[in-house]
Design an enzyme around this catalytic site. Structure first.
Site, PDB file in Angstrom:
ATOM      1  N   ASP A   9       0.829  -1.211   0.000  1.00 60.45           N
ATOM      2  CA  ASP A   9       0.000   0.000   0.000  1.00 60.45           C
ATOM      3  C   ASP A   9       0.862   1.259   0.000  1.00 60.45           C
ATOM      4  O   ASP A   9       1.422   1.633   1.030  1.00 60.45           O
ATOM      5  CB  ASP A   9      -0.908  -0.015   1.229  1.00 60.45           C
ATOM      6  CG  ASP A   9      -1.884   1.147   1.259  1.00 60.45           C
ATOM      7  OD1 ASP A   9      -2.025   1.842   0.228  1.00 60.45           O
ATOM      8  OD2 ASP A   9      -2.511   1.361   2.315  1.00 60.45           O
TER       9      ASP A   9
ATOM     10  N   ASP B 146      -1.780   5.521  -5.211  1.00 56.17           N
ATOM     11  CA  ASP B 146      -2.137   4.620  -4.119  1.00 56.17           C
ATOM     12  C   ASP B 146      -2.343   3.194  -4.619  1.00 56.17           C
ATOM     13  O   ASP B 146      -3.408   2.858  -5.146  1.00 56.17           O
ATOM     14  CB  ASP B 146      -3.408   5.150  -3.448  1.00 56.17           C
ATOM     15  CG  ASP B 146      -3.818   4.362  -2.217  1.00 56.17           C
ATOM     16  OD1 ASP B 146      -3.207   3.321  -1.938  1.00 56.17           O
ATOM     17  OD2 ASP B 146      -4.767   4.792  -1.529  1.00 56.17           O
TER      18      ASP B 146
END
Length: 462
Positions: free
Chosen positions: A162, A340
């Site tokens: 992430d 992201d």
């Protein structure tokens, strides 16, 4: 000559390849991608649906609805954080005092790879490649996860990669968690700090205590890495394929307030370069990689285009505009885009989404059918959607923009760019895997921090 496809990072013999240049600011650029491909939506953590390859697949909006709630929670303080950056001392010291570690000097061999060449390995043990698994549900690439080793006995854990957060966590002594988790009692180097740890994920959360232990990826080792030893997980994670999560954003956004795993590698001078690179496959369970301290030129079919980071919080870059089939998309204000990898789709402010879809003939809001933020458009649209990051335009593959038909046999499809409501910052966009699958991405702590994007080998097979 065919592109080199070896998966060994920075260890490719110098070769001549046909290279596709990245999309620069031009009028009405032709799309580099072919049309086709539809996606079903299944939420991250829901029971997986078998992979589907059908032009008549119907959109299930539940995944995007849940992901939108997670985005609202994950970035609830982003406006203040991005515009009022408060670097923690350890990150400030790394940036200000790391002349040798974060110098703007990149080796000629690495620079050659950035420019599109395959090169000889010069990094040796100061790099590691983590193989990632693409968790596929229906026709959606839900998340990408890979293995780490923890503790004195090198226990194997798997973590979601992430770039939109900065904490590492795994379950420890969690009776109700879906995975057995880390057996801390087997590690002689494990210790708890006494501080609480928790992270909110929209409708769910994880909580526990802050701990430290040995963490490694390949030959790269950090002793006493801080992480969340989670003993409570909400049912959002009941069907998660991996144990936990590793945040790769800047530690200025870490809930723990501690350096990330990668920042600790840089600080200890354990990586050959202060970069990591991500290759995310499309509908292939294997083949994705996280390259720590390295760049794998076999994953790209062209040179890297660099975009300056505007805030050392998330991997935040300036989103200066967009185009649809060569037509400019008007934006009333400057937008910060967070790159992201922990988000599957693309989320933008309401006015930006409206401006994009207004350029698509036949597009309509679908709030009543799917909820706020959704739009539909004719499935047979020949689309070339591009985002302007920094000074250059980068295309979104139509395959990844289309998330399914409104019903079986319908000529109307649902778009993968979703609009955020008034509770979301009006100057923030979240650029997820739907975009990253088309671009081999590089995250560089040097040169004042920057994101590099090179055309992915995925585009040869779209």
């Amino acid at each position: 000559m065919s592109p080199i496809t070896s998966s060994i990072p920075l260890s490719l013999l110098l070769a001549s390849t046909a290279l596709a240049a990245p999309l620069h600011e031009v009028q009405s650029s032709p799309s580099p991608f072919s049309n086709g491909g539809l996606f079903n939506l299944a939420r991250r953590g829901f029971k997986a649906i078998p992979p589907v390859d059908s032009d008549d697949y119907v959109c299930d909006p539940s995944y995007a609805q849940k992901e939108m709630q997670r985005i609202l929670s994950k970035y609830k303080d982003a406006a203040n954080i991005i515009h009022n950056v408060n670097l923690p001392q350890h990150l400030g010291d790394l940036i200000r005092g790391g002349t040798d570690l974060l110098s703007d000097y990149i080796s000629p061999e690495l620079e050659a790879a950035f420019n599109g060449a395959a090169i000889q390995d010069v990094a040796g043990s100061r790099q590691a490649t983590m193989p990632l698994t693409d968790n596929i549900s229906g026709n959606l690439d839900v998340l990408y996860y890979g293995p780490i080793r923890m503790g004195s006995q090198n226990q194997r854990m798997t973590v979601d990669i992430d770039t939109g957060s900065a904490d590492l966590w795994v379950p420890v002594g969690c009776e109700n968690c879906p995975h057995p988790g880390y057996q801390a009692d087997r590690s002689s180097t494990y210790r708890e700090t006494g501080d609480d740890f928790s992270v909110q994920y929209g409708t769910g959360e994880v909580s526990g205590v802050l701990a430290q232990d040995r963490v490694s990826v390949g030959s790269l080792v950090v002793e006493n890495q801080y992480f969340g030893a989670v003993n409570q997980e909400s049912n959002d994670f009941d069907n998660s394929p991996c144990d936990g999560l590793i945040g790769m954003a800047f530690s200025s956004v870490a809930t723990s307030g501690q350096p990330t795993f990668f920042e600790n590698l840089i600080k200890a001078n354990k990586v050959a370069a202060p970069i990591f690179s991500l290759h995310l496959t499309r509908h292939q369970s294997t083949g994705s990689t996280l390259c720590l301290g390295c760049y794998d030129s076999s994953k790209a079919v062209g040179p890297v285009t660099w975009v300056p980071v505007t805030s050392m919080t998330y991997w935040a870059v300036s989103m200066a505009g967009a185009q649809v089939n060569g037509n400019s998309v008007a934006m009333s204000k400057g937008i910060t885009a967070a790159i992201d990898s922990g988000t599957s789709l693309i989320y933008v402010p309401q006015d930006v989404a409206s401006a994009i879809y207004r350029q698509i003939p036949g597009a309509q809001r679908a709030d009543q059918q799917y909820g706020p933020g959704f739009w539909t458009y004719p499935c047979n649209s020949n689309l070339n959607i591009q985002f302007k990051f920094g000074a250059n335009f980068f295309a979104l593959n139509p395959v990844d923009f289309n998330i399914g038909r409104t019903k079986r046999g319908s000529s109307t499809c649902v778009g993968g760019i979703l609009a955020m409501g008034d509770s979301f910052p009006a100057d923030l966009a979240i650029i997820g895997d739907a975009f990253l699958k088309s671009w081999y991405s590089v995250y560089d702590y040097s040169h004042g921090a920057r994101v590099g994007l090179a055309p992915s080998v995925n585009n040869n097979h779209a």
